[in-house]
Design a protein around this motif. Structure first.
Motif, PDB file in Angstrom:
ATOM      1  N   THR A   1       0.850  -1.196   0.000  1.00  0.00           N
ATOM      2  CA  THR A   1       0.000   0.000   0.000  1.00  0.00           C
ATOM      3  C   THR A   1       0.883   1.242   0.000  1.00  0.00           C
ATOM      4  O   THR A   1       1.888   1.298   0.711  1.00  0.00           O
ATOM      5  CB  THR A   1      -0.914   0.026   1.233  1.00  0.00           C
ATOM      6  OG1 THR A   1      -1.690  -1.169   1.255  1.00  0.00           O
ATOM      7  CG2 THR A   1      -1.844   1.223   1.196  1.00  0.00           C
ATOM      8  N   ARG A   2       0.510   2.237  -0.790  1.00  0.00           N
ATOM      9  CA  ARG A   2       1.318   3.450  -0.890  1.00  0.00           C
ATOM     10  C   ARG A   2       1.509   4.094   0.475  1.00  0.00           C
ATOM     11  O   ARG A   2       0.573   4.221   1.254  1.00  0.00           O
ATOM     12  CB  ARG A   2       0.660   4.449  -1.844  1.00  0.00           C
ATOM     13  CG  ARG A   2       1.453   5.750  -1.988  1.00  0.00           C
ATOM     14  CD  ARG A   2       0.754   6.739  -2.892  1.00  0.00           C
ATOM     15  NE  ARG A   2       1.496   7.993  -2.963  1.00  0.00           N
ATOM     16  CZ  ARG A   2       1.117   9.037  -3.677  1.00  0.00           C
ATOM     17  NH1 ARG A   2      -0.015   8.986  -4.376  1.00  0.00           N
ATOM     18  NH2 ARG A   2       1.837  10.142  -3.696  1.00  0.00           N
ATOM     19  N   ILE A   3       2.740   4.502   0.743  1.00  0.00           N
ATOM     20  CA  ILE A   3       3.053   5.190   1.986  1.00  0.00           C
ATOM     21  C   ILE A   3       2.672   6.651   1.803  1.00  0.00           C
ATOM     22  O   ILE A   3       3.199   7.342   0.926  1.00  0.00           O
ATOM     23  CB  ILE A   3       4.543   5.060   2.344  1.00  0.00           C
ATOM     24  CG1 ILE A   3       4.968   3.588   2.338  1.00  0.00           C
ATOM     25  CG2 ILE A   3       4.824   5.689   3.691  1.00  0.00           C
ATOM     26  CD1 ILE A   3       6.457   3.395   2.486  1.00  0.00           C
TER      27      ILE A   3
ATOM     28  N   GLU B   1       5.316   7.556  -5.349  1.00  0.00           N
ATOM     29  CA  GLU B   1       4.574   6.365  -4.909  1.00  0.00           C
ATOM     30  C   GLU B   1       5.562   5.275  -4.511  1.00  0.00           C
ATOM     31  O   GLU B   1       6.165   4.624  -5.354  1.00  0.00           O
ATOM     32  CB  GLU B   1       3.652   5.876  -6.021  1.00  0.00           C
ATOM     33  CG  GLU B   1       2.506   6.820  -6.307  1.00  0.00           C
ATOM     34  CD  GLU B   1       1.426   6.170  -7.161  1.00  0.00           C
ATOM     35  OE1 GLU B   1       1.491   4.941  -7.330  1.00  0.00           O
ATOM     36  OE2 GLU B   1       0.547   6.890  -7.652  1.00  0.00           O
TER      37      GLU B   1
ATOM     38  N   SER C   1       6.143   1.959  -1.560  1.00  0.00           N
ATOM     39  CA  SER C   1       5.442   1.040  -0.658  1.00  0.00           C
ATOM     40  C   SER C   1       6.432   0.009  -0.145  1.00  0.00           C
ATOM     41  O   SER C   1       7.493  -0.214  -0.752  1.00  0.00           O
ATOM     42  CB  SER C   1       4.270   0.348  -1.365  1.00  0.00           C
ATOM     43  OG  SER C   1       4.744  -0.405  -2.460  1.00  0.00           O
TER      44      SER C   1
END
Length: 541
Positions: free
Chosen positions: A107-109, A194, A196
């Motif tokens: 999941t994107r940080i 982006e 993750s």
């Protein structure tokens, strides 16, 4: 005069003496033999321990000296750097916003409020962002740090310490940070792209990560101190996807319940019976628990069954209550149940009795009524809570009228609006399968067809509405040349009487719906006919 003789020692015939501590000490002076034995013992112990203790003491002293020397050298490096660059600025990178937690793999940080993570270069003395100069457009790399990397007591560290705390991926794994970990500052500020995590943090020594940022290109030789975030835990997203909810919600998929695995045998058995969510499971549990137990089969043990049912019962239900009165009961008897079919009470001769006051026979009867209600949902009346149900029953009893409050028409919930509201007209049209007035371009006629006043507590309007519909303001929309004889009536009075009789009749909700559909169908037909005639006259002119 008599003289007392001193008492003699019974064993030696001598007078007894009271010994002082000094005298007692002199009496216990060790002999030469004892002294020699003690010395020999000490020498033996010394010869035994010396080969063991000496290397241990030397090693401990050596380690302590090395640690102290290393700290001293690091301080010299820091002080030396400051002395050499005393006239230059002290720069450092900073994360300008906090991370959005929790963080999952894949999941994107992101930062808080779903925004991008911002990194800036600032002057550590003034705290101002450096918006000009070579450093303001430097290239920055985002790395993963150990969660227990804190620096010294001044939150300071050397470049080597920072490098030594960078976490690399495990052997055979993908890079720990997926995505673009590099960014270029513009005016001293940059946005992280982006990125993750590809792995969780459970395998590290602290079981936590930090994000770090360092300048990799764009400085003039002056060190820019690195940035780091607060420590955080990275969880495996797969575990979150299959996580059980405590408590579950009615809309949760049924495999969110304990002991029911996603795409497992129990899940497939329930899906075949159209039990797809927790609401379906609870409804079957209250309506027909033996059937639900049979669906799950013998593979689910009694203990597993108890765990699953107990978990399902923790689901938070709304307070909405439903009332079903079977045909022929004249709306004086019925069953009250909640959203999942759980019996809450019985209505008997306009008297509401809760479930705890019912006999076993009455409970069975109530359960059967709930099954009928679920099959004939259009006959069910809904209330916001038990208090509104009981108050409605009491009000209707006192009024001597039926207690089917205007809560539902044909299965469609709606609030009780004012009678002049166009919403009630459109609602009845939708129930009857008819389109609104706008479909016939009869703009403005919806207000003409509405009536003033407030609908009373029944699906069927009371006598005060009869006069409203018979007012000239409404009848003027009928065709002026319409005669009662065209409807099989003898006079205009007969027409008015027919309308009054129609509106005053009382029956169940479905019959009321049909009558309203007929009334508004007739009104629409008259309005359309009048509209067509006006257009035709306009064309003739």
């Amino acid at each position: 005069m008599s003289h007392k003789r001193p008492q003699e020692d019974s064993t030696k015939g001598r007078p007894s003496e009271a010994f002082t501590p000094d005298q007692d000490k002199r009496r216990r002076v060790p002999t030469l033999r004892n002294v020699v034995q003690e010395v020999m013992k000490l020498q033996s112990v010394q010869h035994l321990l010396e080969p063991v203790l000496e290397p241990l003491i030397r090693r401990v002293v050596k380690e302590e000296v090395e640690v102290a020397l290393r700290k001293h050298l690091n301080n010299m490096k820091r002080n030396g750097g400051k002395d050499v660059n005393s006239t230059s600025r002290s720069l450092q990178l900073q994360f300008l916003n906090n991370l959005s937690l929790p963080v999952f793999t894949g999941t994107r940080i992101e930062a808080e409020e779903c925004s991008a993570i911002k990194v800036a270069i600032v002057d550590s003395l003034t705290g101002q962002i450096v918006s000009s100069g070579l450093e303001s457009s430097a290239k920055v790399e985002v790395v993963v740090l150990e969660g227990d990397f804190d620096g010294d007591e001044r939150d300071n560290w050397t470049l080597e310490e920072f490098k030594n705390n960078i976490v690399r991926e495990r052997e055979g794994k993908k890079p720990l940070l997926a995505g673009d970990a590099f960014l270029t500052l513009t005016g001293g500020i940059g946005l992280v792209g982006e990125i993750s995590f590809s792995d969780n943090s459970s395998w590290t020594r602290s079981r936590r990560f930090r994000l770090g940022a360092r300048v990799v290109d764009g400085s003039d030789g002056t060190r820019v101190r690195e940035a780091k975030t607060e420590s955080f835990i990275v969880r495996d997203h797969r575990g979150e996807l299959y996580k059980k909810h405590h408590p579950p919600s009615l809309s949760d998929e049924v495999w969110r319940l304990e002991k029911i695995g996603k795409d497992g045998a129990f899940h497939k058995r329930l899906s075949r019976e159209n039990i797809n969510c927790v609401k379906d499971f609870l409804t079957m549990l209250f309506i027909d628990p033996p059937r639900l137990r049979h669906i799950l089969g013998t593979g689910m043990s009694a203990k597993m069954w108890e765990v699953t049912v107990e978990h399902a019962r923790t689901c938070v239900l709304d307070k909405r209550m439903h009332l079903y009165c079977p045909p022929g009961s004249q709306q004086k008897s019925g069953v009250v149940f909640n959203i999942v079919g759980q019996v809450m009470g019985l209505l008997s001769e306009c008297q509401y009795n809760t479930i705890d006051k019912l006999s076993e026979t009455e409970k069975i009867e109530a359960q059967n009524l709930v099954i009928s209600a679920l099959q004939q949902w259009e006959e069910v009346v809904s209330f916001d809570d038990e208090a509104s149900l009981t108050s409605s029953v009491k009000r209707e009893i006192s009024n001597g009228t039926k207690y089917l409050a205007s809560q539902k028409i044909g299965g469609f919930d709606y609030a009780q609006p004012s009678a002049s509201s166009p919403d009630i007209i459109s609602t009845i049209y939708s129930v009857g399968g008819l389109s609104g007035l706008d479909d016939y371009a009869l703009h403005g006629y919806d207000q003409a067809l509405s009536y003033p006043g407030q609908v009373t507590n029944s699906l069927i309007c009371d006598t005060d509405i009869t006069q409203t519909f018979c007012d000239e303001d409404h009848l003027r929309y009928f065709d002026s040349d319409l005669q009662p004889q065209s409807l099989g009536l003898e006079s205009q009075a007969d027409l008015q009487t027919a309308v009054e009789g129609f509106l005053l009749q009382r029956t169940v909700a479905v019959q009321a719906q049909r009558r309203w559909t007929k009334v508004f169908s007739v009104l629409k037909w008259f309005s359309i006919k009048r509209r067509v005639k006006e257009k035709f006259r306009g064309l003739q002119i």
